[in-house]
Write an enzyme that holds these catalytic residues in place. Structure first.
Site, PDB file in Angstrom:
ATOM      1  N   LYS A   1       0.805  -1.223   0.000  1.00 34.91           N
ATOM      2  CA  LYS A   1       0.000   0.000   0.000  1.00 34.91           C
ATOM      3  C   LYS A   1       0.841   1.277   0.000  1.00 34.91           C
ATOM      4  O   LYS A   1       0.436   2.310   0.521  1.00 34.91           O
ATOM      5  CB  LYS A   1      -0.959   0.024   1.199  1.00 34.91           C
ATOM      6  CG  LYS A   1      -1.828  -1.224   1.307  1.00 34.91           C
ATOM      7  CD  LYS A   1      -2.658  -1.222   2.574  1.00 34.91           C
ATOM      8  CE  LYS A   1      -3.378  -2.544   2.772  1.00 34.91           C
ATOM      9  NZ  LYS A   1      -4.146  -2.605   4.026  1.00 34.91           N
TER      10      LYS A   1
ATOM     11  N   ASP B   1      -8.396  -7.399  10.614  1.00 36.51           N
ATOM     12  CA  ASP B   1      -9.781  -6.902  10.679  1.00 36.51           C
ATOM     13  C   ASP B   1     -10.811  -8.017  10.743  1.00 36.51           C
ATOM     14  O   ASP B   1     -11.934  -7.803  11.230  1.00 36.51           O
ATOM     15  CB  ASP B   1     -10.077  -5.964   9.507  1.00 36.51           C
ATOM     16  CG  ASP B   1      -9.760  -6.569   8.144  1.00 36.51           C
ATOM     17  OD1 ASP B   1      -9.286  -7.725   8.092  1.00 36.51           O
ATOM     18  OD2 ASP B   1      -9.963  -5.879   7.136  1.00 36.51           O
TER      19      ASP B   1
END
Length: 409
Positions: free
Chosen positions: A110, A146
């Site tokens: 990212k 997550d």
């Protein structure tokens, strides 16, 4: 599949203030969650990670995070607290987990390239930055992804929640497993005799076992991706790829003059320009022949196609339905396997992610297929998880703190 070292679910006795960090991109969040039994009061703030920090040193990155923690705690009157505040850390980069609060960064993604972090324990780096501040009475007690956060967030409200699912840009699942069935377990064998397993199910099929399900378009998308041969299951089901799968089918039908009188716009020819959100819009329950397929026409207009017929709209909608139903059914097959493995009379599945949240029929498709695949006598329900990466991380910290200081399951 990997053990997460998360051994217990919230039981409603967790009380006090807990912090959470959610780092997964150019923005990150700091959260304060105050628990009083089942009551949750949550405050959060978003901070920016500047480009020079993303590409600088690891020390600069974690010092920036510690600075933001200090600002947040000051704004929320948490500085000077005599009680050490437990913190849960959602770190959404590839990690090799070695304990509940020990995990090494495998590689940056990212756009992050901070030096001196890969191969290092990110919790230790965070603690060192906190110590350099000198005034933060904070301890990171857990690092999670997550998916685990989604499970824990729902488990706070529903003790039957034993499975977590993310189906958004990417996809993954986790579930609570008995310790005696975890061959990779290297922790203690004390109570509770269970641990949440991170399945990394997006990589299912990388050994070729689902190749018989893949189409030519699946194979082409995989070959042209940044990681060919990897995450094959994810590339068939997740939001990052669903729109592109639909685009290729629509383009092929147009090239055979079965759509749009053979006319193909430049946008339709361009990879990744038919967004997954278009599928949700085209499958909206109000987008029907009676409404003249208004939303389908709007989407096609956005990609440079006009003067479409009702038959064109019917076919485009059918293509989208095939792509989304395949995704939902494949996701459901994995969830059904976990429900059967857990073999509890009732199981709640925590679900989060943009595909599940925003596709108008995805939940119904999942309920339909899971019901067909689970063993007789088992019951399940799907529960939308709210803020797993934030609330869920804090709850993991709360449970870890309870077990450390009070004992119990």
């Amino acid at each position: 599949m990997f053990p997460t070292y998360v051994r217990s679910l919230p039981n409603g006795t967790e009380n006090g203030d807990f912090l959470a960090l959610d780092l997964g991109g150019t923005n990150f969040r700091v959260l304060n969650i105050h628990l009083e039994g089942k009551e949750v009061d949550m405050k959060s703030k978003i901070y920016v990670v500047p480009p020079d920090v993303m590409t600088g040193t690891g020390t600069e990155l974690f010092d920036h995070i510690a600075d933001c923690i200090e600002k947040f705690m000051s704004e929320n009157d948490l500085l000077g607290n005599s009680r050490k505040i437990p913190l849960g850390f959602t770190f959404s980069f590839p990690l090799k987990q070695e304990g509940l609060n020990k995990a090494r960064l495998v590689t940056w993604t990212k756009g992050f390239t901070s030096s001196g972090v890969e191969g290092e324990d990110v919790v230790q780096l965070l603690h060192e930055a906190i110590q350099r501040k000198g005034n933060l009475n904070v301890e990171c007690v857990a690092v999670i992804n997550d998916t685990v956060g989604a499970l824990m967030s729902c488990a706070h409200d529903d003790q039957n929640c034993h499975i977590g699912l993310i189906i958004g840009t990417g996809s993954n699942t986790c579930y609570m497993e008995k310790l005696n069935r975890v061959e990779l377990w290297d922790g203690d064998n004390e109570q509770p005799q269970q641990v949440i397993i991170n399945t990394e199910c997006g990589a299912f099929g990388d050994n070729g076992c689902i190749d018989f399900l893949r189409t030519n378009f699946d194979e082409d998308i995989d070959a042209e991706s940044l990681n060919p041969g990897k995450q094959k299951y994810e590339k068939m089901i997740s939001g990052m790829y669903m729109g592109e799968i639909a685009r290729r089918y629509i383009e092929k039908l147009a090239s055979k003059k079965l759509l749009f009188k053979g006319e193909i716009s430049e946008t339709l020819k361009t990879p990744n320009k038919f967004y997954t959100k278009y599928i949700s819009e085209i499958e909206d329950k109000e987008n029907t022949e009676e409404s003249n397929f208004q939303k389908t026409r709007q989407v096609l207009d956005e990609i440079g196609i006009d003067n479409v017929t009702l038959e064109d709209c019917r076919i485009v909608q059918h293509v989208c339905q095939l792509v989304s139903s395949r995704s939902a059914y494949l996701v459901s097959s994995g969830i059904a396997c976990l429900i059967n493995r857990i073999n509890r009379s009732e199981v709640t599945v925590a679900v989060d992610g943009s595909v599940y949240r925003y596709h108008p029929k995805f939940q119904d498709l999942m309920v339909e297929k899971i019901s067909q695949l689970i063993n007789n006598g088992l019951k399940f329900k799907l529960m939308l998880s709210n803020d797993g990466s934030g609330k869920g991380a804090a709850l993991v910290a709360a449970v870890a703190w309870r077990l450390k200081h009070q004992g119990g399951n």
